[in-house]
Design a protein around this motif. Sequence first.
Motif, PDB file in Angstrom:
ATOM      1  N   MET A   1       0.775  -1.150  -0.097  1.00 32.13           N
ATOM      2  CA  MET A   1      -0.062  -0.154   0.101  1.00 32.13           C
ATOM      3  C   MET A   1       0.974   1.409   0.081  1.00 32.13           C
ATOM      4  N   THR A   2       0.337   2.688  -0.478  1.00 31.93           N
ATOM      5  CA  THR A   2       1.224   3.737  -0.500  1.00 31.93           C
ATOM      6  C   THR A   2       0.933   4.080   0.837  1.00 31.93           C
ATOM      7  N   THR A   3       1.997   4.699   1.576  1.00 31.66           N
ATOM      8  CA  THR A   3       1.859   5.197   3.014  1.00 31.66           C
ATOM      9  C   THR A   3       1.913   6.898   2.758  1.00 31.66           C
ATOM     10  N   VAL A   4       1.063   7.349   3.599  1.00 34.84           N
ATOM     11  CA  VAL A   4       1.047   9.132   3.469  1.00 34.84           C
ATOM     12  C   VAL A   4       2.411   9.425   3.933  1.00 34.84           C
ATOM     13  N   LEU A   5       3.077  10.330   3.372  1.00 38.69           N
ATOM     14  CA  LEU A   5       4.321  10.903   3.725  1.00 38.69           C
ATOM     15  C   LEU A   5       4.044  11.905   4.907  1.00 38.69           C
ATOM     16  N   THR A   6       3.185  12.551   4.780  1.00 40.18           N
ATOM     17  CA  THR A   6       2.881  13.492   6.013  1.00 40.18           C
ATOM     18  C   THR A   6       1.412  13.026   6.532  1.00 40.18           C
ATOM     19  N   PRO A   7       1.518  12.188   7.638  1.00 40.16           N
ATOM     20  CA  PRO A   7       0.037  11.774   7.877  1.00 40.16           C
ATOM     21  C   PRO A   7      -0.627  12.803   8.779  1.00 40.16           C
ATOM     22  N   VAL A  29      -8.164   8.409   2.000  1.00 41.79           N
ATOM     23  CA  VAL A  29      -8.585   9.586   1.578  1.00 41.79           C
ATOM     24  C   VAL A  29      -9.030   9.364  -0.008  1.00 41.79           C
ATOM     25  N   LEU A  30     -10.432   9.570  -0.116  1.00 38.22           N
ATOM     26  CA  LEU A  30     -10.731   9.251  -1.333  1.00 38.22           C
ATOM     27  C   LEU A  30     -10.671  10.373  -2.597  1.00 38.22           C
ATOM     28  N   LEU A  31     -10.300  10.167  -3.668  1.00 38.38           N
ATOM     29  CA  LEU A  31     -10.307  11.305  -4.920  1.00 38.38           C
ATOM     30  C   LEU A  31     -11.224  12.124  -4.576  1.00 38.38           C
ATOM     31  N   SER A  32     -12.716  11.645  -4.379  1.00 36.34           N
ATOM     32  CA  SER A  32     -13.948  12.332  -4.278  1.00 36.34           C
ATOM     33  C   SER A  32     -13.738  13.256  -3.209  1.00 36.34           C
ATOM     34  N   GLY A  33     -12.839  13.173  -2.239  1.00 37.01           N
ATOM     35  CA  GLY A  33     -12.860  13.926  -0.781  1.00 37.01           C
ATOM     36  C   GLY A  33     -13.442  13.354   0.182  1.00 37.01           C
ATOM     37  N   GLY A  34     -13.965  12.128   0.152  1.00 37.31           N
ATOM     38  CA  GLY A  34     -14.357  11.341   1.467  1.00 37.31           C
ATOM     39  C   GLY A  34     -13.113  10.709   2.088  1.00 37.31           C
ATOM     40  N   GLU A  35     -13.655  10.123   3.037  1.00 36.55           N
ATOM     41  CA  GLU A  35     -12.656   9.173   3.949  1.00 36.55           C
ATOM     42  C   GLU A  35     -13.146   7.884   4.297  1.00 36.55           C
ATOM     43  N   LEU A  36     -12.294   6.675   4.334  1.00 41.16           N
ATOM     44  CA  LEU A  36     -12.836   5.427   4.864  1.00 41.16           C
ATOM     45  C   LEU A  36     -11.666   4.874   5.766  1.00 41.16           C
ATOM     46  N   LEU A  50      -8.672  -0.129  -3.657  1.00 42.17           N
ATOM     47  CA  LEU A  50      -8.653   1.182  -2.823  1.00 42.17           C
ATOM     48  C   LEU A  50      -7.535   2.012  -3.521  1.00 42.17           C
ATOM     49  N   LYS A  51      -6.617   1.541  -4.224  1.00 41.73           N
ATOM     50  CA  LYS A  51      -5.450   2.088  -4.843  1.00 41.73           C
ATOM     51  C   LYS A  51      -6.172   2.962  -6.117  1.00 41.73           C
ATOM     52  N   LYS A  52      -7.408   2.281  -6.535  1.00 38.07           N
ATOM     53  CA  LYS A  52      -7.739   2.926  -7.766  1.00 38.07           C
ATOM     54  C   LYS A  52      -8.638   4.223  -7.306  1.00 38.07           C
ATOM     55  N   ILE A  53      -9.081   4.156  -6.215  1.00 37.01           N
ATOM     56  CA  ILE A  53      -9.982   5.419  -5.745  1.00 37.01           C
ATOM     57  C   ILE A  53      -9.295   6.362  -4.825  1.00 37.01           C
ATOM     58  N   ALA A  54      -8.092   6.001  -4.339  1.00 31.73           N
ATOM     59  CA  ALA A  54      -7.609   6.808  -3.009  1.00 31.73           C
ATOM     60  C   ALA A  54      -6.590   7.864  -3.515  1.00 31.73           C
ATOM     61  N   ALA A  55      -6.946   9.075  -2.998  1.00 32.25           N
ATOM     62  CA  ALA A  55      -5.699  10.103  -3.308  1.00 32.25           C
ATOM     63  C   ALA A  55      -4.583   9.940  -2.297  1.00 32.25           C
ATOM     64  N   GLU A  56      -4.884   9.167  -1.171  1.00 32.77           N
ATOM     65  CA  GLU A  56      -4.037   9.066   0.060  1.00 32.77           C
ATOM     66  C   GLU A  56      -4.392   7.917   0.698  1.00 32.77           C
ATOM     67  N   ILE A  57      -3.259   6.818   1.360  1.00 29.96           N
ATOM     68  CA  ILE A  57      -3.391   5.910   2.269  1.00 29.96           C
ATOM     69  C   ILE A  57      -2.595   6.035   3.369  1.00 29.96           C
TER      70      ILE A  57
END
Length: 76
Positions: A1-7, A29-36, A50-57
């Motif tokens: 998974m991609t880890t957020v650099l600045t959580p 954090v979803l590309l649409s602005g939501g959060e799961l 999740l990788k397809k729809i995530a802005a950040e993980i």
Amino acid sequence: MTTVLTPASPLTAADRCDRCGAQAYLRVVLLSGGELLFCAHHGRKFEPELKKIAAEIQDESERLTTVPSSSAEEER
């Protein structure tokens, strides 16, 4: 998974998996602005989607295998 650099803020015991209610270790954090939020199990299970729809993980699942040091050892 991609880890957020600045959580954002660290996940706490109060953060619960949106799928099963267990403690969350991943914030997506979803590309649409939501959060799961997901436990480590469901985060791994849904990783490809999740990788397809995530802005950040934000992945804190390494906390599951980290052994905390005891205060008695620190006092020595």
